[in-house]
Design an enzyme around this catalytic site. Structure first.
Site, PDB file in Angstrom:
ATOM      1  N   ASP A 162      -2.180  -4.607  13.039  1.00  0.00           N
ATOM      2  CA  ASP A 162      -2.564  -4.918  11.661  1.00  0.00           C
ATOM      3  C   ASP A 162      -1.720  -6.049  11.094  1.00  0.00           C
ATOM      4  O   ASP A 162      -1.349  -6.042   9.920  1.00  0.00           O
ATOM      5  CB  ASP A 162      -2.409  -3.653  10.794  1.00  0.00           C
ATOM      6  CG  ASP A 162      -3.111  -3.815   9.452  1.00  0.00           C
ATOM      7  OD1 ASP A 162      -2.671  -3.185   8.477  1.00  0.00           O
ATOM      8  OD2 ASP A 162      -4.065  -4.620   9.373  1.00  0.00           O
TER       9      ASP A 162
ATOM     10  N   ALA B 253       0.847  -1.202   0.000  1.00  0.00           N
ATOM     11  CA  ALA B 253       0.000   0.000   0.000  1.00  0.00           C
ATOM     12  C   ALA B 253       0.878   1.246   0.000  1.00  0.00           C
ATOM     13  O   ALA B 253       0.483   2.316  -0.427  1.00  0.00           O
ATOM     14  CB  ALA B 253      -0.881  -0.001   1.248  1.00  0.00           C
ATOM     15  N   GLN B 254       2.138   1.087   0.457  1.00  0.00           N
ATOM     16  CA  GLN B 254       2.995   2.271   0.567  1.00  0.00           C
ATOM     17  C   GLN B 254       3.879   2.481  -0.631  1.00  0.00           C
ATOM     18  O   GLN B 254       4.397   3.560  -0.835  1.00  0.00           O
ATOM     19  CB  GLN B 254       3.956   2.090   1.737  1.00  0.00           C
ATOM     20  CG  GLN B 254       3.324   2.133   3.077  1.00  0.00           C
ATOM     21  CD  GLN B 254       4.345   1.630   4.050  1.00  0.00           C
ATOM     22  OE1 GLN B 254       4.666   0.458   4.016  1.00  0.00           O
ATOM     23  NE2 GLN B 254       4.858   2.518   4.859  1.00  0.00           N
TER      24      GLN B 254
ATOM     25  N   VAL C 196       8.554  -2.517  -4.005  1.00  0.00           N
ATOM     26  CA  VAL C 196       9.739  -3.104  -3.382  1.00  0.00           C
ATOM     27  C   VAL C 196      10.554  -3.821  -4.454  1.00  0.00           C
ATOM     28  O   VAL C 196       9.999  -4.573  -5.259  1.00  0.00           O
ATOM     29  CB  VAL C 196       9.345  -4.114  -2.280  1.00  0.00           C
ATOM     30  CG1 VAL C 196      10.583  -4.688  -1.596  1.00  0.00           C
ATOM     31  CG2 VAL C 196       8.443  -3.440  -1.250  1.00  0.00           C
TER      32      VAL C 196
HETATM   33  O1  LIG Z   1      10.270 -12.315  -3.979  1.00  0.00           O
HETATM   34  C1  LIG Z   1      11.380 -12.230  -3.533  1.00  0.00           C
HETATM   35  N1  LIG Z   1      11.657 -11.665  -2.320  1.00  0.00           N
HETATM   36  C2  LIG Z   1      10.718 -11.065  -1.488  1.00  0.00           C
HETATM   37  C3  LIG Z   1       9.347 -11.382  -1.464  1.00  0.00           C
HETATM   38  C4  LIG Z   1       8.532 -10.690  -0.543  1.00  0.00           C
HETATM   39  C5  LIG Z   1       9.056  -9.747   0.349  1.00  0.00           C
HETATM   40  C6  LIG Z   1      10.423  -9.456   0.299  1.00  0.00           C
HETATM   41  C7  LIG Z   1      11.042  -8.502   1.177  1.00  0.00           C
HETATM   42  N2  LIG Z   1      12.292  -8.640   1.630  1.00  0.00           N
HETATM   43  N3  LIG Z   1      12.590  -7.593   2.431  1.00  0.00           N
HETATM   44  C8  LIG Z   1      11.510  -6.752   2.486  1.00  0.00           C
HETATM   45  C9  LIG Z   1      11.307  -5.547   3.162  1.00  0.00           C
HETATM   46  C10 LIG Z   1      10.084  -4.907   3.049  1.00  0.00           C
HETATM   47  C11 LIG Z   1       9.065  -5.461   2.257  1.00  0.00           C
HETATM   48  C12 LIG Z   1       7.784  -4.779   2.169  1.00  0.00           C
HETATM   49  N4  LIG Z   1       6.747  -5.183   1.413  1.00  0.00           N
HETATM   50  C13 LIG Z   1       5.773  -4.306   1.597  1.00  0.00           C
HETATM   51  N5  LIG Z   1       6.201  -3.376   2.497  1.00  0.00           N
HETATM   52  N6  LIG Z   1       7.475  -3.675   2.853  1.00  0.00           N
HETATM   53  C14 LIG Z   1       9.263  -6.650   1.562  1.00  0.00           C
HETATM   54  C15 LIG Z   1      10.491  -7.298   1.696  1.00  0.00           C
HETATM   55  C16 LIG Z   1      11.254 -10.132  -0.605  1.00  0.00           C
HETATM   56  C17 LIG Z   1      12.582 -12.696  -4.207  1.00  0.00           C
HETATM   57  C18 LIG Z   1      12.665 -13.299  -5.422  1.00  0.00           C
HETATM   58  C19 LIG Z   1      14.000 -13.502  -5.647  1.00  0.00           C
HETATM   59  C20 LIG Z   1      14.680 -13.020  -4.547  1.00  0.00           C
HETATM   60  O2  LIG Z   1      13.787 -12.505  -3.643  1.00  0.00           O
END
Ligand SMILES: O=C(Nc1cccc(-c2n[nH]c3ccc(-c4nc[nH]n4)cc23)c1)c1ccco1
Length: 360
Positions: free
Chosen positions: A149, A34-35, A38
């Site tokens: 949340d 929502a923000q 990534v």
């Molecule tokens: O899909 C992959 N990684 C993945 C999947 C879902 C989350 C994160 C994730 N890592 N670190 C974070 C910090 C914040 C957020 C965040 N999402 C909303 N708000 N914040 C998300 C992350 C990483 C992937 C494919 C190949 C290598 O990595």
């Protein structure tokens, strides 16, 4: 042409332009929230993969600004292995007047929990994920932070079964549901006391963890309400109506509404979570299923006063096999001053607050 900001380069990630420090290379989109968007990237200085979240104009409205400000302050305050770590934060803009975007660099995980809830997890993984979630939330509570949340999309995991909470939920004064963006607010994991506007404590997060744990066992959302009314109906149809003592603690208008509902006995937990939906690997699994069901029942207790608390949940037979004092009793961070993200500032004032957080 204009001199490209020294030390920065701009790359397309999906439809979004990321202007990031040269050290971050090979950006590819891994998610959107929502923000903001990534991306995964390679940090050529640390020689490791990182996640970079772009907050586009986080001061565009008070909701976004409060959330961004709270997240920046909390992430730099909190230090726990089950809470995502902020490694760097920057903007490519040089002045407050030009200030537009904030980039947060964090540890890179491999998937979020919503991609895992429908997998058949064995008890070892299930109990370990639950234990880590409880450890992370315990640490937030130790700092005076109630998330409110928690849901699978703001929790991330890796193939080694490590788990980290990705954000810090709602500020106490955040409006409950209206967002400017097309993103729908997921209420499936909100506790009865949040839905009914009661005073709440840390046990609101235990309810959410119970909903997430139940979903991992059942492979589907426990209470998929389309709005607060529907959410409440689904909860009482499944778990049974609240006791009169609970209803009397509600605000008059709310208790009047709750009293108009039909009376539900609720389903037994062995019907809600039959042995068949637990993993049946060899040995001890019926006993483990019974332990998991017992813990679920104690977390999905309608009445917050009767609901199990974090410390008892961490000592429950189903999770305490993982109990490590260093992980559970990690020294609490400095107490978070909630009043800072509850100030009613204008968009321009929030913009300056965020600018100060980013450049120092
Ligand atoms: O899909 C992959 N990684 C993945 C999947 C879902 C989350 C994160 C994730 N890592 N670190 C974070 C910090 C914040 C957020 C965040 N999402 C909303 N708000 N914040 C998300 C992350 C990483 C992937 C494919 C190949 C290598 O990595």
């Amino acid at each position: 042409g204009s001199r490209q900001n020294e030390g920065f380069h701009t790359v397309e990630v999906g439809e979004t332009a990321f202007t990031v420090l040269e050290r971050y290379q090979n950006l590819r989109q891994v998610g959107t929230g929502a923000q903001g968007v990534v991306a995964a990237a390679y940090d050529t200085q640390l020689k490791q993969n990182v996640a970079i979240k772009k907050l586009s104009r986080p001061f565009q409205n008070v909701t976004h600004a409060k959330r961004a400000y709270r997240e920046l302050r909390l992430m730099s305050l909190v230090n726990h292995k089950n809470i995502i770590r902020l490694m760097n934060v920057f903007t490519s803009q040089k002045t407050l007047e030009d200030f537009q975007d904030v980039y947060m660099v964090m540890e890179l995980m491999e998937a979020n929990l919503s991609q895992v809830v429908n997998l058949e997890l064995d008890h070892e993984r299930l109990s370990y994920l639950l234990y880590q979630l409880l450890c992370g939330v315990r640490h937030l509570h130790a700092a005076g932070i109630i998330h409110r949340d928690l849901k699978p999309s703001n929790i991330a995991v890796k193939s080694d079964c490590s788990l980290k909470i990705l954000d810090f939920g709602l500020a106490r004064t955040a409006n409950q549901g209206f967002l400017m963006t097309p993103y729908v607010v997921t209420r499936y994991y909100r506790s009865p006391e949040v839905i009914l506007g009661m005073s709440y404590s840390g046990t609101v997060d235990i309810w959410s963890i119970g909903c997430i744990f139940g979903e991992m066992v059942r492979g589907q959302v426990l209470f998929p309400g389309s709005d607060h009314i529907d959410q409440w109906n689904k909860i009482i149809e499944t778990l049974g109506s609240p006791t009169p003592e609970f209803v009397n603690r509600l605000q008059p208008a709310v208790s009047n509404y709750v009293r108009t509902r039909p009376h539900y006995r609720g389903m037994s937990f062995s019907r809600l979570f039959p042995d068949g939906c637990f993993p049946t690997e060899s040995g001890g699994s019926r006993a483990l299923a019974a332990q998991a069901r017992d813990l679920l029942q104690k977390m999905l207790e309608l009445d917050p006063n009767k609901r199990i608390n974090i410390d008892d949940a961490l000592r429950h037979p189903y999770t305490n096999i993982w109990y490590e004092p260093s992980e559970v009793e990690a020294p609490p961070p400095l107490q978070y001053d909630n009043s800072l993200d509850e100030r009613e500032l204008t968009v321009e004032q929030w913009r300056e607050e965020l600018w100060r957080e980013v450049i120092n």
